[in-house]
Design a protein around this motif. Structure first.
Motif, PDB file in Angstrom:
ATOM      1  N   ALA A 130     -16.005 -21.035 -19.074  1.00 42.28           N
ATOM      2  CA  ALA A 130     -15.405 -20.213 -18.552  1.00 42.28           C
ATOM      3  C   ALA A 130     -15.681 -20.491 -16.879  1.00 42.28           C
ATOM      4  O   ALA A 130     -14.561 -20.362 -16.072  1.00 42.28           O
ATOM      5  N   VAL A 131     -16.834 -20.869 -16.605  1.00 44.99           N
ATOM      6  CA  VAL A 131     -17.069 -21.210 -15.350  1.00 44.99           C
ATOM      7  C   VAL A 131     -16.414 -22.529 -14.751  1.00 44.99           C
ATOM      8  O   VAL A 131     -15.752 -22.460 -13.713  1.00 44.99           O
ATOM      9  N   ALA A 132     -16.403 -23.572 -15.530  1.00 48.28           N
ATOM     10  CA  ALA A 132     -15.646 -24.857 -15.622  1.00 48.28           C
ATOM     11  C   ALA A 132     -14.270 -24.633 -15.342  1.00 48.28           C
ATOM     12  O   ALA A 132     -13.507 -25.346 -14.423  1.00 48.28           O
ATOM     13  N   ALA A 133     -13.518 -23.884 -16.278  1.00 50.56           N
ATOM     14  CA  ALA A 133     -12.080 -23.542 -16.333  1.00 50.56           C
ATOM     15  C   ALA A 133     -11.565 -22.598 -15.189  1.00 50.56           C
ATOM     16  O   ALA A 133     -10.176 -22.645 -15.183  1.00 50.56           O
ATOM     17  N   GLY A 134     -12.484 -21.611 -14.633  1.00 44.45           N
ATOM     18  CA  GLY A 134     -12.066 -20.748 -13.642  1.00 44.45           C
ATOM     19  C   GLY A 134     -11.005 -19.764 -14.428  1.00 44.45           C
ATOM     20  O   GLY A 134     -11.277 -19.297 -15.520  1.00 44.45           O
ATOM     21  N   SER A 135      -9.887 -19.428 -13.759  1.00 47.26           N
ATOM     22  CA  SER A 135      -8.972 -18.606 -14.309  1.00 47.26           C
ATOM     23  C   SER A 135      -8.017 -18.962 -15.139  1.00 47.26           C
ATOM     24  O   SER A 135      -6.886 -18.484 -15.704  1.00 47.26           O
ATOM     25  N   VAL A 136      -8.007 -20.443 -15.425  1.00 44.40           N
ATOM     26  CA  VAL A 136      -7.169 -20.985 -16.427  1.00 44.40           C
ATOM     27  C   VAL A 136      -7.480 -20.556 -17.953  1.00 44.40           C
ATOM     28  O   VAL A 136      -6.186 -20.817 -18.723  1.00 44.40           O
ATOM     29  N   LEU A 137      -8.381 -20.140 -18.267  1.00 42.47           N
ATOM     30  CA  LEU A 137      -8.739 -19.658 -19.635  1.00 42.47           C
ATOM     31  C   LEU A 137      -7.628 -18.499 -20.019  1.00 42.47           C
ATOM     32  O   LEU A 137      -7.681 -18.256 -21.067  1.00 42.47           O
ATOM     33  N   THR A 138      -7.366 -17.688 -18.842  1.00 42.17           N
ATOM     34  CA  THR A 138      -6.513 -16.395 -19.214  1.00 42.17           C
ATOM     35  C   THR A 138      -5.189 -16.973 -19.690  1.00 42.17           C
ATOM     36  O   THR A 138      -4.449 -16.319 -20.051  1.00 42.17           O
ATOM     37  N   LEU A 139      -4.659 -18.250 -19.747  1.00 42.58           N
ATOM     38  CA  LEU A 139      -3.436 -18.722 -20.070  1.00 42.58           C
ATOM     39  C   LEU A 139      -3.653 -19.127 -21.751  1.00 42.58           C
ATOM     40  O   LEU A 139      -2.643 -19.565 -22.270  1.00 42.58           O
ATOM     41  N   LEU A 140      -4.640 -19.198 -22.289  1.00 43.43           N
ATOM     42  CA  LEU A 140      -4.647 -19.564 -23.439  1.00 43.43           C
ATOM     43  C   LEU A 140      -4.048 -18.554 -24.451  1.00 43.43           C
ATOM     44  O   LEU A 140      -4.014 -17.431 -24.319  1.00 43.43           O
ATOM     45  N   GLY A 194     -11.987 -16.850 -25.382  1.00 49.02           N
ATOM     46  CA  GLY A 194     -10.772 -16.353 -24.998  1.00 49.02           C
ATOM     47  C   GLY A 194     -10.928 -14.556 -24.601  1.00 49.02           C
ATOM     48  O   GLY A 194      -9.930 -13.901 -24.529  1.00 49.02           O
ATOM     49  N   ASP A 195     -12.209 -13.983 -25.146  1.00 45.82           N
ATOM     50  CA  ASP A 195     -12.620 -12.791 -25.004  1.00 45.82           C
ATOM     51  C   ASP A 195     -12.477 -12.231 -23.717  1.00 45.82           C
ATOM     52  O   ASP A 195     -12.635 -13.082 -22.865  1.00 45.82           O
ATOM     53  N   LEU A 196     -12.581 -10.968 -23.524  1.00 45.16           N
ATOM     54  CA  LEU A 196     -12.511 -10.373 -22.239  1.00 45.16           C
ATOM     55  C   LEU A 196     -13.778 -10.921 -21.228  1.00 45.16           C
ATOM     56  O   LEU A 196     -13.327 -11.387 -20.138  1.00 45.16           O
ATOM     57  N   THR A 197     -14.848 -11.050 -21.704  1.00 41.92           N
ATOM     58  CA  THR A 197     -16.013 -11.082 -20.978  1.00 41.92           C
ATOM     59  C   THR A 197     -15.647 -12.954 -20.748  1.00 41.92           C
ATOM     60  O   THR A 197     -16.356 -13.150 -19.293  1.00 41.92           O
ATOM     61  N   GLN A 198     -15.236 -13.603 -21.479  1.00 41.29           N
ATOM     62  CA  GLN A 198     -14.789 -14.885 -20.933  1.00 41.29           C
ATOM     63  C   GLN A 198     -13.991 -15.012 -19.932  1.00 41.29           C
ATOM     64  O   GLN A 198     -14.045 -15.915 -18.979  1.00 41.29           O
ATOM     65  N   ILE A 199     -12.948 -14.414 -20.029  1.00 42.13           N
ATOM     66  CA  ILE A 199     -11.850 -14.351 -18.942  1.00 42.13           C
ATOM     67  C   ILE A 199     -12.412 -13.777 -17.855  1.00 42.13           C
ATOM     68  O   ILE A 199     -12.107 -14.276 -16.549  1.00 42.13           O
ATOM     69  N   MET A 200     -13.058 -12.605 -17.637  1.00 43.71           N
ATOM     70  CA  MET A 200     -13.847 -12.082 -16.533  1.00 43.71           C
ATOM     71  C   MET A 200     -14.816 -13.038 -16.090  1.00 43.71           C
ATOM     72  O   MET A 200     -14.868 -13.251 -14.764  1.00 43.71           O
ATOM     73  N   THR A 201     -15.362 -13.766 -16.616  1.00 43.78           N
ATOM     74  CA  THR A 201     -16.420 -14.624 -16.104  1.00 43.78           C
ATOM     75  C   THR A 201     -15.707 -15.917 -15.461  1.00 43.78           C
ATOM     76  O   THR A 201     -16.080 -16.303 -14.110  1.00 43.78           O
ATOM     77  N   ALA A 202     -14.494 -16.343 -16.157  1.00 45.07           N
ATOM     78  CA  ALA A 202     -13.701 -17.307 -15.279  1.00 45.07           C
ATOM     79  C   ALA A 202     -12.903 -16.658 -14.067  1.00 45.07           C
ATOM     80  O   ALA A 202     -13.072 -17.444 -13.208  1.00 45.07           O
ATOM     81  N   LEU A 211     -14.554 -14.222 -12.206  1.00 48.63           N
ATOM     82  CA  LEU A 211     -15.475 -14.214 -11.180  1.00 48.63           C
ATOM     83  C   LEU A 211     -15.979 -15.386 -10.543  1.00 48.63           C
ATOM     84  O   LEU A 211     -16.178 -15.472  -9.526  1.00 48.63           O
ATOM     85  N   ALA A 212     -16.140 -16.343 -11.380  1.00 42.80           N
ATOM     86  CA  ALA A 212     -16.287 -17.931 -11.067  1.00 42.80           C
ATOM     87  C   ALA A 212     -14.987 -18.208 -10.057  1.00 42.80           C
ATOM     88  O   ALA A 212     -15.452 -18.858  -9.012  1.00 42.80           O
ATOM     89  N   ALA A 213     -14.109 -17.908 -10.216  1.00 47.38           N
ATOM     90  CA  ALA A 213     -12.927 -18.178  -9.360  1.00 47.38           C
ATOM     91  C   ALA A 213     -13.133 -17.336  -7.894  1.00 47.38           C
ATOM     92  O   ALA A 213     -12.764 -18.038  -6.884  1.00 47.38           O
ATOM     93  N   ARG A 214     -13.134 -16.450  -8.009  1.00 44.96           N
ATOM     94  CA  ARG A 214     -13.457 -15.441  -6.772  1.00 44.96           C
ATOM     95  C   ARG A 214     -14.541 -15.599  -6.110  1.00 44.96           C
ATOM     96  O   ARG A 214     -14.359 -15.652  -4.904  1.00 44.96           O
ATOM     97  N   TYR A 215     -15.698 -15.767  -6.658  1.00 40.40           N
ATOM     98  CA  TYR A 215     -16.873 -15.951  -5.789  1.00 40.40           C
ATOM     99  C   TYR A 215     -17.101 -17.391  -5.532  1.00 40.40           C
ATOM    100  O   TYR A 215     -17.840 -17.801  -4.640  1.00 40.40           O
ATOM    101  N   VAL A 262     -22.693 -17.165 -10.891  1.00 45.54           N
ATOM    102  CA  VAL A 262     -21.771 -16.384 -11.700  1.00 45.54           C
ATOM    103  C   VAL A 262     -22.121 -16.738 -13.254  1.00 45.54           C
ATOM    104  O   VAL A 262     -22.405 -16.035 -14.182  1.00 45.54           O
ATOM    105  N   GLY A 263     -22.391 -18.240 -13.575  1.00 43.09           N
ATOM    106  CA  GLY A 263     -22.792 -18.724 -14.896  1.00 43.09           C
ATOM    107  C   GLY A 263     -24.338 -18.019 -15.369  1.00 43.09           C
ATOM    108  O   GLY A 263     -24.234 -17.499 -16.425  1.00 43.09           O
ATOM    109  N   LEU A 264     -25.145 -17.913 -14.245  1.00 42.28           N
ATOM    110  CA  LEU A 264     -26.602 -17.388 -14.686  1.00 42.28           C
ATOM    111  C   LEU A 264     -26.307 -15.942 -15.189  1.00 42.28           C
ATOM    112  O   LEU A 264     -26.946 -15.301 -15.827  1.00 42.28           O
ATOM    113  N   GLY A 265     -25.530 -15.093 -14.223  1.00 47.28           N
ATOM    114  CA  GLY A 265     -25.485 -13.729 -14.436  1.00 47.28           C
ATOM    115  C   GLY A 265     -24.409 -13.348 -15.703  1.00 47.28           C
ATOM    116  O   GLY A 265     -25.051 -12.439 -16.510  1.00 47.28           O
TER     117      GLY A 265
END
Length: 193
Positions: free
Chosen positions: A54-64, A120-128, A130-134, A140-143
Motif C-alpha cells: 500500500a505504501v509503495a503503490a500509493g493511491s494506485v491500489l484503488t484501481l484494482l 484491496g481492503d478498505l484499510t489497505q486503500i486507506m493506507t495507500a 494516507l501514504a500519498a497524502r502525507y 504511515v507504514g509504521l502506524g
C-alpha cells in the motif's frame, strides 16, 4: 525521520476501520483452533506485506478490480466454512497440543487467509491514500502495521479466551455460519459490483 503525529493519526484511523472487519473474526477463529503465537506470526507477516504494498503503490491500489478480490475472498470464506463443518468432533485438549500444529502449517494458513482476504481492503486503500497524502511512507507504514497487528492480536487473544468459556463445537458452528455469511456476501459483492 519518523513523525509521531502522522504515525498516531494513521494508527487511530486504521485501527478503528479494521476493528469491525473480517480480520478480527478470522483471527478469533484461528485463535480458537491453533497456537496463538503461530497464528499471529502468519497474520503479522501478511499485514506487513499489505502495508508495504500500500505504501509503495500509493493511491494506485484503488484501481484494482474489486470484483476479483471479492470473488476470491468469498471462495476462501466458503472453503473455510466447509472445512470447519466437515471436521470430526475434536477434543479441545487435542487441539491445544503443539505437536499437532506445525509452525509453518499454522502460520502459512494465517498468512494466506489475510493475504487474499485483505487485498484491496478498505484499510489497505486507506493506507495507500494516507501514504500519498502525507508523503511520509515510514510513519504511515509504521502506524498502519501497528494498528493491524493490534487488531489481529485482539482477535486471536479473544479467541483463546472464548474457548475457555464456550464449548469448541459451538464456537466451530458459529464460526462456520459467520464464514458462510461472509463468503456469500463477498460473492454477492463480486457479482453485483
Amino acid at each position: 525521520m519518523i513523525s509521531f503525529s502522522v504515525m498516531a493519526l494513521v494508527f487511530g484511523v486504521v485501527f478503528l476501520a479494521e476493528l469491525p472487519d473480517k480480520t478480527a473474526l478470522a483471527g478469533l477463529v484461528l485463535g480458537t483452533r491453533y497456537r496463538a503465537s503461530y497464528v499471529f506470526a502468519g497474520v503479522a507477516a501478511a499485514f506487513a506485506l499489505h502495508v508495504a504494498l500500500a505504501v509503495a503503490a500509493g493511491s494506485v491500489l484503488t484501481l484494482l478490480p474489486q470484483q476479483i478480490v471479492h470473488a476470491l475472498t468469498g471462495v476462501l470464506f466458503l472453503g473455510g466454512a466447509a472445512v470447519l463443518l466437515m471436521k470430526k468432533g475434536e477434543d479441545e485438549e487435542e487441539i491445544r497440543k503443539p505437536e499437532n500444529q506445525s509452525f509453518w502449517k499454522v502460520s502459512s494458513a494465517g498468512f494466506m487467509l489475510i493475504l487474499v482476504a485483505e487485498f484491496g481492503d478498505l484499510t489497505q486503500i486507506m493506507t495507500a491514500n494516507l501514504a500519498a497524502r502525507y508523503d511520509d511512507p515510514l510513519s504511515v507504514g509504521l502506524g498502519a502495521v501497528l494498528a493491524l497487528w493490534a487488531v489481529a492480536g485482539l482477535g486471536i487473544v479473544g479467541g483463546r479466551a472464548l474457548m475457555k468459556r464456550v464449548p469448541l463445537r459451538l464456537i466451530t458452528k458459529v464460526a462456520a455460519l459467520l464464514m458462510l455469511t461472509l463468503g456469500a456476501w463477498s460473492l454477492y459483492e463480486a457479482v453485483a459490483g
